[in-house]
Design a protein around this motif. Structure first.
Motif, PDB file in Angstrom:
ATOM      1  N   GLN A  60       0.834  -1.142  -0.044  1.00 47.45           N
ATOM      2  CA  GLN A  60      -0.194   0.204  -0.164  1.00 47.45           C
ATOM      3  C   GLN A  60       0.927   1.120   0.011  1.00 47.45           C
ATOM      4  OE1 GLN A  60      -3.578   0.314   0.078  1.00 47.45           O
ATOM      5  NE2 GLN A  60      -3.031  -1.595  -0.912  1.00 47.45           N
ATOM      6  N   ARG A  61       1.753   1.227   0.691  1.00 49.96           N
ATOM      7  CA  ARG A  61       2.554   2.297   0.844  1.00 49.96           C
ATOM      8  C   ARG A  61       3.663   2.466  -0.302  1.00 49.96           C
ATOM      9  NH1 ARG A  61       5.916   5.674   4.776  1.00 49.96           N
ATOM     10  NH2 ARG A  61       5.237   4.450   6.339  1.00 49.96           N
ATOM     11  N   ALA A  62       3.961   1.686  -0.834  1.00 47.75           N
ATOM     12  CA  ALA A  62       4.754   1.647  -2.160  1.00 47.75           C
ATOM     13  C   ALA A  62       3.699   2.244  -3.277  1.00 47.75           C
ATOM     14  CB  ALA A  62       5.338   0.267  -2.572  1.00 47.75           C
ATOM     15  N   LEU A  63       2.799   1.705  -3.302  1.00 52.92           N
ATOM     16  CA  LEU A  63       1.782   2.327  -4.468  1.00 52.92           C
ATOM     17  C   LEU A  63       1.527   3.839  -4.105  1.00 52.92           C
ATOM     18  CD1 LEU A  63      -0.580  -0.725  -4.835  1.00 52.92           C
ATOM     19  CD2 LEU A  63       0.867   0.208  -6.573  1.00 52.92           C
ATOM     20  N   PHE A  64       1.271   4.236  -2.813  1.00 55.43           N
ATOM     21  CA  PHE A  64       0.977   5.582  -2.609  1.00 55.43           C
ATOM     22  C   PHE A  64       2.167   6.541  -2.928  1.00 55.43           C
ATOM     23  CE2 PHE A  64      -3.103   4.831  -0.853  1.00 55.43           C
ATOM     24  CZ  PHE A  64      -3.447   5.973  -0.693  1.00 55.43           C
ATOM     25  N   GLU A  65       3.322   5.814  -3.100  1.00 60.11           N
ATOM     26  CA  GLU A  65       4.546   6.539  -3.362  1.00 60.11           C
ATOM     27  C   GLU A  65       5.170   6.214  -4.760  1.00 60.11           C
ATOM     28  OE1 GLU A  65       7.126   5.517   0.052  1.00 60.11           O
ATOM     29  OE2 GLU A  65       5.725   7.009   1.259  1.00 60.11           O
ATOM     30  N   TYR A  66       4.057   5.797  -5.515  1.00 58.91           N
ATOM     31  CA  TYR A  66       4.411   5.533  -7.133  1.00 58.91           C
ATOM     32  C   TYR A  66       5.301   4.442  -7.463  1.00 58.91           C
ATOM     33  CZ  TYR A  66       1.918   9.866  -7.156  1.00 58.91           C
ATOM     34  OH  TYR A  66       1.019  11.103  -7.142  1.00 58.91           O
ATOM     35  N   LYS A  67       5.731   3.516  -6.399  1.00 59.61           N
ATOM     36  CA  LYS A  67       6.858   2.618  -6.534  1.00 59.61           C
ATOM     37  C   LYS A  67       6.294   1.517  -7.081  1.00 59.61           C
ATOM     38  CE  LYS A  67       9.899   4.746  -3.167  1.00 59.61           C
ATOM     39  NZ  LYS A  67       9.868   4.730  -1.583  1.00 59.61           N
ATOM     40  N   THR A  68       6.330   1.071  -8.235  1.00 58.24           N
ATOM     41  CA  THR A  68       5.922  -0.163  -8.674  1.00 58.24           C
ATOM     42  C   THR A  68       6.895  -0.918  -9.384  1.00 58.24           C
ATOM     43  OG1 THR A  68       4.973   0.662 -10.607  1.00 58.24           O
ATOM     44  CG2 THR A  68       3.576   0.295  -8.956  1.00 58.24           C
ATOM     45  N   ALA A  69       8.151  -0.450  -9.615  1.00 54.92           N
ATOM     46  CA  ALA A  69       9.369  -0.730 -10.232  1.00 54.92           C
ATOM     47  C   ALA A  69       9.876  -2.093  -9.531  1.00 54.92           C
ATOM     48  CB  ALA A  69      10.275   0.252 -10.559  1.00 54.92           C
ATOM     49  N   PRO A  70      10.531  -2.960 -10.135  1.00 54.97           N
ATOM     50  CA  PRO A  70      11.080  -3.971  -9.488  1.00 54.97           C
ATOM     51  C   PRO A  70      12.156  -3.378  -8.268  1.00 54.97           C
ATOM     52  CG  PRO A  70      11.796  -4.097 -11.733  1.00 54.97           C
ATOM     53  CD  PRO A  70      10.900  -2.780 -11.534  1.00 54.97           C
ATOM     54  N   PRO A  71      12.426  -3.804  -7.331  1.00 52.79           N
ATOM     55  CA  PRO A  71      12.137  -5.261  -6.869  1.00 52.79           C
ATOM     56  C   PRO A  71      10.810  -5.747  -6.658  1.00 52.79           C
ATOM     57  CG  PRO A  71      13.433  -4.283  -5.209  1.00 52.79           C
ATOM     58  CD  PRO A  71      13.400  -3.261  -6.133  1.00 52.79           C
ATOM     59  N   ILE A  72       9.854  -4.674  -6.031  1.00 50.61           N
ATOM     60  CA  ILE A  72       8.718  -4.770  -5.737  1.00 50.61           C
ATOM     61  C   ILE A  72       7.707  -5.751  -6.714  1.00 50.61           C
ATOM     62  CG2 ILE A  72       6.529  -3.560  -5.275  1.00 50.61           C
ATOM     63  CD1 ILE A  72       7.888  -1.537  -3.759  1.00 50.61           C
ATOM     64  N   SER A  73       7.891  -5.625  -7.936  1.00 54.38           N
ATOM     65  CA  SER A  73       7.017  -6.425  -8.707  1.00 54.38           C
ATOM     66  C   SER A  73       7.507  -7.837  -8.849  1.00 54.38           C
ATOM     67  CB  SER A  73       6.869  -5.836 -10.276  1.00 54.38           C
ATOM     68  OG  SER A  73       8.298  -5.556 -10.448  1.00 54.38           O
ATOM     69  N   LEU A  74       8.821  -7.948  -8.405  1.00 54.49           N
ATOM     70  CA  LEU A  74       9.434  -9.521  -8.315  1.00 54.49           C
ATOM     71  C   LEU A  74       8.773 -10.264  -7.547  1.00 54.49           C
ATOM     72  CD1 LEU A  74      12.992  -8.629  -8.925  1.00 54.49           C
ATOM     73  CD2 LEU A  74      11.218  -9.391 -10.691  1.00 54.49           C
ATOM     74  N   PHE A  75       8.183  -9.730  -6.455  1.00 55.73           N
ATOM     75  CA  PHE A  75       7.823 -10.713  -5.233  1.00 55.73           C
ATOM     76  C   PHE A  75       6.265 -10.979  -5.529  1.00 55.73           C
ATOM     77  CE2 PHE A  75      10.622  -7.589  -2.608  1.00 55.73           C
ATOM     78  CZ  PHE A  75      11.568  -8.761  -2.646  1.00 55.73           C
ATOM     79  N   GLY A  76       5.801 -10.605  -6.686  1.00 50.86           N
ATOM     80  CA  GLY A  76       4.591 -10.976  -7.147  1.00 50.86           C
ATOM     81  C   GLY A  76       3.338 -10.046  -6.722  1.00 50.86           C
ATOM     82  N   GLY A  77       3.661  -9.078  -5.792  1.00 49.02           N
ATOM     83  CA  GLY A  77       2.725  -8.495  -5.198  1.00 49.02           C
ATOM     84  C   GLY A  77       1.988  -7.544  -6.393  1.00 49.02           C
ATOM     85  N   ILE A  78       2.656  -6.871  -7.003  1.00 48.29           N
ATOM     86  CA  ILE A  78       2.130  -6.224  -8.161  1.00 48.29           C
ATOM     87  C   ILE A  78       2.612  -6.715  -9.494  1.00 48.29           C
ATOM     88  CG2 ILE A  78       1.797  -3.792  -9.176  1.00 48.29           C
ATOM     89  CD1 ILE A  78       2.723  -2.968  -6.027  1.00 48.29           C
ATOM     90  N   LYS A  79       1.652  -7.310 -10.242  1.00 47.84           N
ATOM     91  CA  LYS A  79       2.208  -7.851 -11.549  1.00 47.84           C
ATOM     92  C   LYS A  79       2.025  -6.602 -12.571  1.00 47.84           C
ATOM     93  CE  LYS A  79       1.719 -12.763 -12.074  1.00 47.84           C
ATOM     94  NZ  LYS A  79       0.650 -13.262 -11.676  1.00 47.84           N
ATOM     95  N   LEU A  80       3.370  -6.432 -13.129  1.00 42.52           N
ATOM     96  CA  LEU A  80       3.347  -5.534 -14.658  1.00 42.52           C
ATOM     97  C   LEU A  80       2.562  -6.134 -15.597  1.00 42.52           C
ATOM     98  CD1 LEU A  80       6.461  -3.712 -13.763  1.00 42.52           C
ATOM     99  CD2 LEU A  80       4.357  -2.811 -13.115  1.00 42.52           C
ATOM    100  N   LYS A  81       1.904  -5.377 -16.391  1.00 41.66           N
ATOM    101  CA  LYS A  81       1.591  -5.941 -17.623  1.00 41.66           C
ATOM    102  C   LYS A  81       2.166  -5.457 -18.624  1.00 41.66           C
ATOM    103  CE  LYS A  81      -2.542  -7.607 -16.445  1.00 41.66           C
ATOM    104  NZ  LYS A  81      -2.839  -8.770 -16.979  1.00 41.66           N
ATOM    105  N   TYR A  82       2.231  -6.153 -19.898  1.00 34.99           N
ATOM    106  CA  TYR A  82       2.868  -6.031 -21.094  1.00 34.99           C
ATOM    107  C   TYR A  82       1.822  -5.297 -22.201  1.00 34.99           C
ATOM    108  CZ  TYR A  82       7.171  -7.876 -19.309  1.00 34.99           C
ATOM    109  OH  TYR A  82       8.321  -8.357 -18.770  1.00 34.99           O
ATOM    110  N   THR A  83       2.288  -4.280 -22.856  1.00 30.98           N
ATOM    111  CA  THR A  83       1.526  -3.897 -24.137  1.00 30.98           C
ATOM    112  C   THR A  83       2.516  -3.254 -24.974  1.00 30.98           C
ATOM    113  OG1 THR A  83      -0.511  -2.803 -24.859  1.00 30.98           O
ATOM    114  CG2 THR A  83       0.645  -1.583 -22.974  1.00 30.98           C
ATOM    115  N   ASP A  84       2.007  -2.544 -26.053  1.00 27.28           N
ATOM    116  CA  ASP A  84       2.801  -1.579 -26.862  1.00 27.28           C
ATOM    117  C   ASP A  84       2.586  -0.154 -26.678  1.00 27.28           C
ATOM    118  OD1 ASP A  84       1.305  -0.840 -29.666  1.00 27.28           O
ATOM    119  OD2 ASP A  84       0.366  -2.263 -28.144  1.00 27.28           O
ATOM    120  N   THR A  85       3.333   0.744 -26.901  1.00 30.31           N
ATOM    121  CA  THR A  85       3.130   2.105 -26.782  1.00 30.31           C
ATOM    122  C   THR A  85       1.943   2.768 -27.452  1.00 30.31           C
ATOM    123  OG1 THR A  85       4.765   2.233 -28.374  1.00 30.31           O
ATOM    124  CG2 THR A  85       5.395   2.707 -26.017  1.00 30.31           C
TER     125      THR A  85
END
Ligand SMILES: Nc1ncnc2c1ncn2[C@@H]1O[C@H](COP(=O)(O)OP(=O)(O)OP(=O)(O)O)[C@@H](O)[C@H]1O
Ligand SMILES: [Mg+2]
Length: 592
Positions: A210-235
């Motif tokens: 929750q705190r990470a998201l409030f601070e806009y931190k979704t980049a690895p390593p957080i996403s690596l733990f599987g808490g927040i899955k990043l999606k892939y798409t094209d620009t």
């Protein structure tokens, strides 16, 4: 093209905010979305984002939010103002997303956040290859679910679309909201879930992030733990997130124009846009002139110092000039205008022999004569006036051209050139209707001639000082057969911004205007466009230039007088222009 290709890594935040707006002597509270762009690298931060993307205030990416987190619980946070905050991530999207869907959350949340990171091309190819191999083997299993098949299709689609302009991007879209109590927070979370489900999306409140998201931190390593899955798409597809489309238009210190489809006020200030030009398009009776009059009147009331010039081919404005704060000048076939091109050439540094030659070609000669006329004008550019120029041409023995040019020496044309140059004061509107002479072979020829020279002449005043001003031209389509006239409009449009000026071009038959090179440029490059009801014939052009969505096309086809789409940069707002009773009465076009 888009910020997603412009910046390789960033955060885009939409933060709805309440504003108080003065509109027609009323104070209204409105919801306005503010957008913030956070970008990663030092180098990116130095890009002139305010020019490239005027809507955004670029910020360093790690700036802490306005209302910082003081403590964290597994599935919510406590904010500094004592409220409880929660972050919900959208983690499943349907195959096709309704364009602009983030808007649906704006009235529920404090912030809607998109975090993205583009992946270098080589790595993209590897990632897609790996995904494809994996999905292929999963899908080849006879018991594969339709979801798996869909996923494979998505990967195939990505594989085809990556390359050229489009990059692979990782992204995450989440919502931040807050309430004073836990119960209220839970209720709000439920509402958000309902909105998401109605669009076949799923939301999740990731525990311990929750705190990470409030601070806009979704980049690895957080996403690596599987808490927040990043999606892939094209620009390119990321752009269809359209979180940048704001269906409201509320410019601080702007002019109140009317209401959008949700009943919210539309307040517009052309001078805060990338350029100040405005085009107003629509079929006859759509409400273009009403819009223009209402806008001019309110602009003038709000800012008495703004300088306004008007060219009014149908004498629609000169009759109500007093209401607009303008002085009416009706030009008749007897008015001596003193707009001799040779005199103008001496007075105006930007009006050159080349331009005079095009003008003379258009109004007196044929295209094949243009080269000859160029050298004649150049050699005789010190001629006192048209009369002397024609005399000199005759002396050179070029009798064919001299003969054609003689038309300039007799009425009605001579009147345009003769006399003292019309004294020009700002805040004047020129009515040209009486120049519509019957029995002329070329319709609107005299109007065009005067329109051209008057526009050239006006530039001298408009572009003298850097000072807020507006030149409006109604019924521009009347001039589509006169490329030189259209060319002058384009040149005004091009130079306007530098001097704080705006060109407002108003016209029906947009497709005829767009069929001219200059007309097309003016339409395409105006930062603000107001699209009123259109005939079917105009729709292909509207779609081509404005990339209208289907519901927008329907709006244009079914529009009542005064209904329009305001296209301002990435914004697209369906609205109704609201004249006051007094304005409606005064500005109604008479049914003569
Ligand atoms: N916002 C509005 N609200 C109510 N009625 C309107 C509105 N705008 C226009 N009308 C009505 O529609 C009529 C036509 O509007 P207007 O003269 O602005 O059309 P136009 O688009 O300029 O047409 P043209 O291309 O023929 O000049 C007006 O006289 C008025 O009666
Ligand atoms: Mg009109």
């Amino acid at each position: 093209s888009s910020i997603f290709t412009f910046f390789s890594h960033g955060v885009l935040v939409a933060a709805p905010e309440y504003l108080k707006i003065e509109a027609n002597r009323e104070t209204i509270q409105v919801l306005k979305n503010r957008f913030f762009l956070g970008i990663e690298s030092e180098e990116a931060r130095q890009q002139p984002v305010d020019v490239a993307i005027p809507l955004f205030n670029p910020r360093p990416i790690h700036t802490s939010p306005k209302n910082p987190v003081v403590s964290e619980k597994p599935d919510y946070v406590v904010l500094q103002n004592g409220w409880l905050g929660q972050a919900a991530v959208l983690y499943r999207y349907p195959a096709s997303i309704v364009a602009g869907f983030p808007i649906e959350y704006y009235h529920l949340v404090d912030q809607a956040v998109l975090v993205w990171e583009s992946i270098p091309m080589e790595k993209s190819v590897n990632i897609i290859d790996r995904m494809r191999t994996r999905m292929n083997s999963l899908a080849s299993d006879p018991s594969a679910t339709s979801q798996t098949i869909q996923k494979l299709q998505k990967v195939e689609w990505l594989a085809q679309n990556i390359g050229g302009q489009a990059h692979l991007v990782k992204f995450s879209f989440f919502l931040l909201y807050s309430q004073p109590t836990r119960e209220e927070l839970t209720q709000l979370a439920r509402k958000i879930k309902i909105v998401a489900r109605s669009r076949l999306c799923d939301v999740d409140v990731p525990r311990f992030f929750q705190r990470a998201l409030f601070e806009y931190k979704t980049a690895p390593p957080i996403s690596l733990f599987g808490g927040i899955k990043l999606k892939y798409t094209d620009t390119n597809s990321l752009r269809t997130f359209y979180m940048l489309i704001d269906e409201t238009l509320v410019d601080e210190d702007g002019v109140f124009l009317g209401r959008d489809f949700t009943g919210g006020p539309v307040v517009f200030d052309p001078y805060t846009k990338t350029n100040h030009n405005i085009v107003v398009l629509g079929k006859t009776g759509g409400g273009k002139s009403m819009f223009a009059k209402v806008f001019i009147r309110r602009l003038k009331q709000k800012e008495p110092n703004v300088k306004i010039w008007g060219l009014d081919p149908e004498n629609e404005y000169i009759n109500v000039a007093a209401k607009l704060g303008l002085k009416p000048v009706e030009i008749t076939p007897k008015t001596r205008l003193g707009l001799d091109p040779f005199r103008l050439m001496r007075e105006l540094p930007d009006f050159e022999p080349y331009d005079v030659a095009s003008l003379l070609t258009q109004f007196y000669c044929e295209e094949k004569d243009e080269t000859r006329l160029r050298s004649l004008v150049f050699q005789n550019r010190d001629s006192k006036n048209m009369e002397e120029f024609v005399k000199r041409v005759r002396e050179t023995g070029d009798m064919e051209i001299a003969k054609k040019l003689e038309g300039a020496l007799y009425p009605p044309d001579s009147i345009v050139y003769e006399g003292e140059t019309l004294g020009l004061e700002p805040n004047t509107v020129y009515g040209l209707k009486s120049l519509e002479l019957t029995g002329m072979t070329q319709r609107n020829r005299l109007k065009s001639l005067v329109m051209t020279l008057l526009s050239v002449h006006l530039q001298r005043q408009m572009f003298q000082k850097q000072e807020k001003g507006l030149l409006f031209i109604d019924e521009a389509w009347l001039f589509v057969d006169f490329p030189v006239t259209m060319g002058v409009f384009e040149s005004v449009a091009r130079r306007a911004r530098k001097y704080g000026k705006s060109l407002m071009l108003i016209t029906q038959r947009a497709y005829d205007v767009a069929a001219t090179k200059a007309g097309r440029t003016v339409l395409e490059q105006a930062a603000s466009s107001f699209l009123f009801g259109q005939e079917k014939a105009a729709i292909p052009l509207m779609q081509e230039v404005y990339h209208l969505r289907e519901e927008e096309v329907n709006t244009l086809l079914e529009a009542n007088p005064g209904t329009c789409i305001a296209r301002i940069g990435p914004r697209s707002v369906r609205m109704q222009v609201e004249p006051t009773g007094e304005e409606l009465e005064a500005f109604r076009t008479s049914l003569v």
